[in-house]
Design a protein around this motif. Structure first.
Motif, PDB file in Angstrom:
ATOM      1  N   ASP A  35       0.825  -1.199   0.000  1.00 63.74           N
ATOM      2  CA  ASP A  35       0.000   0.000   0.000  1.00 63.74           C
ATOM      3  C   ASP A  35       0.863   1.255   0.000  1.00 63.74           C
ATOM      4  OD1 ASP A  35       0.870  -0.729   2.515  1.00 63.74           O
ATOM      5  OD2 ASP A  35      -0.939  -0.088   3.552  1.00 63.74           O
ATOM      6  N   ASP A  36       0.231   2.385  -0.224  1.00 59.30           N
ATOM      7  CA  ASP A  36       0.907   3.673  -0.344  1.00 59.30           C
ATOM      8  C   ASP A  36       0.053   4.702   0.394  1.00 59.30           C
ATOM      9  OD1 ASP A  36       2.478   5.810  -1.138  1.00 59.30           O
ATOM     10  OD2 ASP A  36       1.670   5.888  -3.180  1.00 59.30           O
ATOM     11  N   LEU A  37       0.077   4.607   1.744  1.00 57.01           N
ATOM     12  CA  LEU A  37      -0.821   5.394   2.577  1.00 57.01           C
ATOM     13  C   LEU A  37      -2.267   5.169   2.113  1.00 57.01           C
ATOM     14  CD1 LEU A  37       1.210   8.688   3.125  1.00 57.01           C
ATOM     15  CD2 LEU A  37       1.016   6.702   4.634  1.00 57.01           C
ATOM     16  N   ILE A  38      -2.994   6.233   1.781  1.00 58.41           N
ATOM     17  CA  ILE A  38      -4.369   6.084   1.307  1.00 58.41           C
ATOM     18  C   ILE A  38      -4.437   6.076  -0.223  1.00 58.41           C
ATOM     19  CG2 ILE A  38      -5.345   7.175   3.359  1.00 58.41           C
ATOM     20  CD1 ILE A  38      -5.697   9.740   1.643  1.00 58.41           C
ATOM     21  N   PHE A  39      -3.278   6.125  -0.877  1.00 63.56           N
ATOM     22  CA  PHE A  39      -3.234   6.258  -2.327  1.00 63.56           C
ATOM     23  C   PHE A  39      -3.214   4.884  -3.001  1.00 63.56           C
ATOM     24  CE2 PHE A  39      -0.945   9.747  -0.242  1.00 63.56           C
ATOM     25  CZ  PHE A  39      -1.850  10.766  -0.521  1.00 63.56           C
ATOM     26  N   THR A  40      -3.375   4.879  -4.278  1.00 68.23           N
ATOM     27  CA  THR A  40      -3.620   3.716  -5.149  1.00 68.23           C
ATOM     28  C   THR A  40      -5.010   3.152  -4.854  1.00 68.23           C
ATOM     29  OG1 THR A  40      -2.733   1.791  -3.959  1.00 68.23           O
ATOM     30  CG2 THR A  40      -1.161   3.194  -5.114  1.00 68.23           C
ATOM     31  N   HIS A  41      -5.414   2.179  -5.658  1.00 67.91           N
ATOM     32  CA  HIS A  41      -6.809   1.779  -5.618  1.00 67.91           C
ATOM     33  C   HIS A  41      -7.019   0.429  -6.280  1.00 67.91           C
ATOM     34  CE1 HIS A  41      -5.673   4.697  -8.694  1.00 67.91           C
ATOM     35  NE2 HIS A  41      -5.695   5.586  -7.732  1.00 67.91           N
ATOM     36  N   LEU A  42      -7.999  -0.270  -5.782  1.00 64.11           N
ATOM     37  CA  LEU A  42      -8.461  -1.536  -6.336  1.00 64.11           C
ATOM     38  C   LEU A  42      -9.957  -1.375  -6.575  1.00 64.11           C
ATOM     39  CD1 LEU A  42      -6.969  -3.872  -3.538  1.00 64.11           C
ATOM     40  CD2 LEU A  42      -5.700  -2.700  -5.349  1.00 64.11           C
ATOM     41  N   SER A  43     -10.458  -1.918  -7.659  1.00 61.19           N
ATOM     42  CA  SER A  43     -11.886  -1.777  -7.933  1.00 61.19           C
ATOM     43  C   SER A  43     -12.448  -3.082  -8.471  1.00 61.19           C
ATOM     44  CB  SER A  43     -12.141  -0.648  -8.937  1.00 61.19           C
ATOM     45  OG  SER A  43     -11.606  -0.981 -10.210  1.00 61.19           O
ATOM     46  N   ALA A  44     -13.770  -3.199  -8.411  1.00 59.56           N
ATOM     47  CA  ALA A  44     -14.456  -4.380  -8.922  1.00 59.56           C
ATOM     48  C   ALA A  44     -15.840  -3.990  -9.412  1.00 59.56           C
ATOM     49  CB  ALA A  44     -14.561  -5.464  -7.849  1.00 59.56           C
ATOM     50  N   LYS A  45     -16.275  -4.628 -10.478  1.00 58.64           N
ATOM     51  CA  LYS A  45     -17.619  -4.413 -10.983  1.00 58.64           C
ATOM     52  C   LYS A  45     -18.640  -5.028 -10.040  1.00 58.64           C
ATOM     53  CE  LYS A  45     -16.658  -4.363 -15.969  1.00 58.64           C
ATOM     54  NZ  LYS A  45     -16.891  -5.086 -17.242  1.00 58.64           N
ATOM     55  N   VAL A  46     -19.761  -4.329  -9.883  1.00 58.16           N
ATOM     56  CA  VAL A  46     -20.893  -4.889  -9.156  1.00 58.16           C
ATOM     57  C   VAL A  46     -21.656  -5.789 -10.124  1.00 58.16           C
ATOM     58  CG1 VAL A  46     -23.037  -4.361  -7.947  1.00 58.16           C
ATOM     59  CG2 VAL A  46     -21.045  -2.872  -7.665  1.00 58.16           C
ATOM     60  N   PRO A  47     -21.926  -7.028  -9.766  1.00 63.16           N
ATOM     61  CA  PRO A  47     -22.655  -7.920 -10.676  1.00 63.16           C
ATOM     62  C   PRO A  47     -23.990  -7.311 -11.092  1.00 63.16           C
ATOM     63  CG  PRO A  47     -21.750  -9.163  -8.836  1.00 63.16           C
ATOM     64  CD  PRO A  47     -21.531  -7.717  -8.517  1.00 63.16           C
ATOM     65  N   GLY A  48     -24.363  -7.545 -12.338  1.00 64.62           N
ATOM     66  CA  GLY A  48     -25.588  -6.972 -12.874  1.00 64.62           C
ATOM     67  C   GLY A  48     -25.283  -6.064 -14.045  1.00 64.62           C
ATOM     68  N   GLY A  49     -26.294  -5.502 -14.627  1.00 64.61           N
ATOM     69  CA  GLY A  49     -26.117  -4.714 -15.835  1.00 64.61           C
ATOM     70  C   GLY A  49     -26.137  -3.226 -15.635  1.00 64.61           C
ATOM     71  N   ASP A  50     -25.937  -2.748 -14.402  1.00 68.06           N
ATOM     72  CA  ASP A  50     -26.039  -1.309 -14.125  1.00 68.06           C
ATOM     73  C   ASP A  50     -24.741  -0.546 -14.338  1.00 68.06           C
ATOM     74  OD1 ASP A  50     -28.728  -1.485 -13.425  1.00 68.06           O
ATOM     75  OD2 ASP A  50     -28.248  -1.990 -11.342  1.00 68.06           O
ATOM     76  N   HIS A  51     -23.637  -1.251 -14.619  1.00 70.47           N
ATOM     77  CA  HIS A  51     -22.342  -0.612 -14.832  1.00 70.47           C
ATOM     78  C   HIS A  51     -21.912   0.218 -13.624  1.00 70.47           C
ATOM     79  CE1 HIS A  51     -22.513  -2.006 -18.938  1.00 70.47           C
ATOM     80  NE2 HIS A  51     -23.673  -1.382 -19.110  1.00 70.47           N
ATOM     81  N   HIS A  52     -22.049  -0.384 -12.467  1.00 67.16           N
ATOM     82  CA  HIS A  52     -21.558   0.196 -11.228  1.00 67.16           C
ATOM     83  C   HIS A  52     -20.312  -0.561 -10.798  1.00 67.16           C
ATOM     84  CE1 HIS A  52     -25.995   1.413 -10.315  1.00 67.16           C
ATOM     85  NE2 HIS A  52     -25.426   2.219 -11.191  1.00 67.16           N
ATOM     86  N   PHE A  53     -19.433   0.129 -10.073  1.00 66.61           N
ATOM     87  CA  PHE A  53     -18.295  -0.596  -9.522  1.00 66.61           C
ATOM     88  C   PHE A  53     -17.933  -0.051  -8.156  1.00 66.61           C
ATOM     89  CE2 PHE A  53     -16.348   2.691 -12.171  1.00 66.61           C
ATOM     90  CZ  PHE A  53     -15.195   3.072 -11.519  1.00 66.61           C
ATOM     91  N   LEU A  54     -17.147  -0.841  -7.452  1.00 69.19           N
ATOM     92  CA  LEU A  54     -16.775  -0.557  -6.068  1.00 69.19           C
ATOM     93  C   LEU A  54     -15.330  -0.089  -6.014  1.00 69.19           C
ATOM     94  CD1 LEU A  54     -18.278  -3.832  -4.561  1.00 69.19           C
ATOM     95  CD2 LEU A  54     -19.298  -1.545  -4.406  1.00 69.19           C
ATOM     96  N   ILE A  55     -15.069   0.910  -5.166  1.00 70.18           N
ATOM     97  CA  ILE A  55     -13.725   1.427  -4.994  1.00 70.18           C
ATOM     98  C   ILE A  55     -13.576   1.876  -3.541  1.00 70.18           C
ATOM     99  CG2 ILE A  55     -14.176   3.848  -5.576  1.00 70.18           C
ATOM    100  CD1 ILE A  55     -11.637   3.654  -7.422  1.00 70.18           C
ATOM    101  N   ASN A  56     -12.354   2.093  -3.118  1.00 70.17           N
ATOM    102  CA  ASN A  56     -12.110   2.427  -1.718  1.00 70.17           C
ATOM    103  C   ASN A  56     -12.532   3.851  -1.380  1.00 70.17           C
ATOM    104  OD1 ASN A  56      -9.825   2.969  -3.526  1.00 70.17           O
ATOM    105  ND2 ASN A  56      -8.799   3.827  -1.743  1.00 70.17           N
ATOM    106  N   PRO A  57     -13.014   4.062  -0.162  1.00 71.80           N
ATOM    107  CA  PRO A  57     -13.183   5.428   0.336  1.00 71.80           C
ATOM    108  C   PRO A  57     -11.795   6.047   0.503  1.00 71.80           C
ATOM    109  CG  PRO A  57     -13.565   3.839   2.092  1.00 71.80           C
ATOM    110  CD  PRO A  57     -13.386   3.050   0.835  1.00 71.80           C
TER     111      PRO A  57
END
Length: 255
Positions: A35-57
């Motif tokens: 990790d790099d303090l609060i920097f950098t990021h990992l994301s994932a698609k939310v299943p379904g067809g809404d084109h939403h994804f999850l990312i860190n606060p």
């Protein structure tokens, strides 16, 4: 705007499962010292067809991330649910570009480790001298540094440079991997980061003292490390073992 979901009872089981895996990935990154303090990021698609994804606060260390704390946003960077947590603008630029362009990129991991940054700044990129480099290197792309990734126009160039690859060195910046599952993206990142660390260490001996693998071995390792076999290793073997490790250390990522 609807209220923020707090747990598995407030959402589809499929979304909660992705949240747990993504929170686990954040914890594992912290555990590895990637990790790099609060920097950098990992994301994932939310299943379904809404084109939403999850990312860190953006205001939490990776060791603090939980399944319920992840922020759900759309492809324009707008929160889907009420939240006080900010989202990293650069994270949105990089991750939204890949999620929009690649149907197979359900997970996108991006890091700024010292070893990854070091190799990203080397003219030759990842050298094919170690097993992990051969595993990661056959599927690698490169993207030139354009400054902190807050310019939405960069998305088109990033996607073009990635092409159909699953591993990328962001020049002078860091590492990136994608995968159809969080487990597969994580294992690709593991091999890439291990390869970068080994490269920085082995170059201390001088380039002239390095021993190259025999001809044809790179192609053999490419064939051995692609296809359904690696999916099984990632999703059914390595990832469950990593989750058990987290459960022994601190199972709060699942909350």
């Amino acid at each position: 705007m609807p209220s923020t979901s707090k747990g598995p009872a407030d959402m589809a089981p499929e979304e909660w499962a992705v949240r747990v895996d993504l929170a686990a990935a954040y914890r594992l990154v912290a555990l590895n010292g990637w990790d790099d303090l609060i920097f950098t990021h990992l994301s994932a698609k939310v299943p379904g067809g809404d084109h939403h994804f999850l990312i860190n606060p953006y205001d939490r260390m990776f060791e603090e991330i939980t399944a319920s704390s992840l922020v759900k946003i759309d492809l324009d960077g707008n929160p889907i649910e009420a939240t006080k947590a900010p989202v990293n603008a650069a994270g949105f630029t990089i991750h939204s570009a890949i999620h929009m362009a690649r149907d197979d990129a359900n997970a996108v991991l991006h890091l700024h480790t010292p070893h990854g940054q070091a190799v990203s700044a080397m003219n030759e990129g990842l050298l094919p001298y170690t097993q992990t480099a051969l595993i990661a290197g056959h599927d690698i792309a490169f993207h030139e540094y354009e400054g902190v990734a807050t310019d939405l126009d960069e998305r088109e160039r990033l996607v073009a440079d990635l092409g159909d690859k699953s591993v990328m060195l962001l020049r002078n910046h860091g590492t990136l991997t994608t995968g159809p599952t969080i487990a597969q993206a994580y294992l690709r990142m593991y091999f890439l980061e291990r390869a970068c660390e080994a490269q920085v260490m082995m170059l201390s001996a001088g380039r002239a003292n390095l021993h190259a693998p025999p001809a044809g071995v790179a192609e053999k390792v490419r064939d051995q490390s692609t296809g359904p076999g690696m999916s099984v290793v990632s999703d059914r073997l390595a990832w469950p073992a990593l989750l058990r490790k987290l459960d022994r250390l601190d199972p709060s990522y699942k909350t």
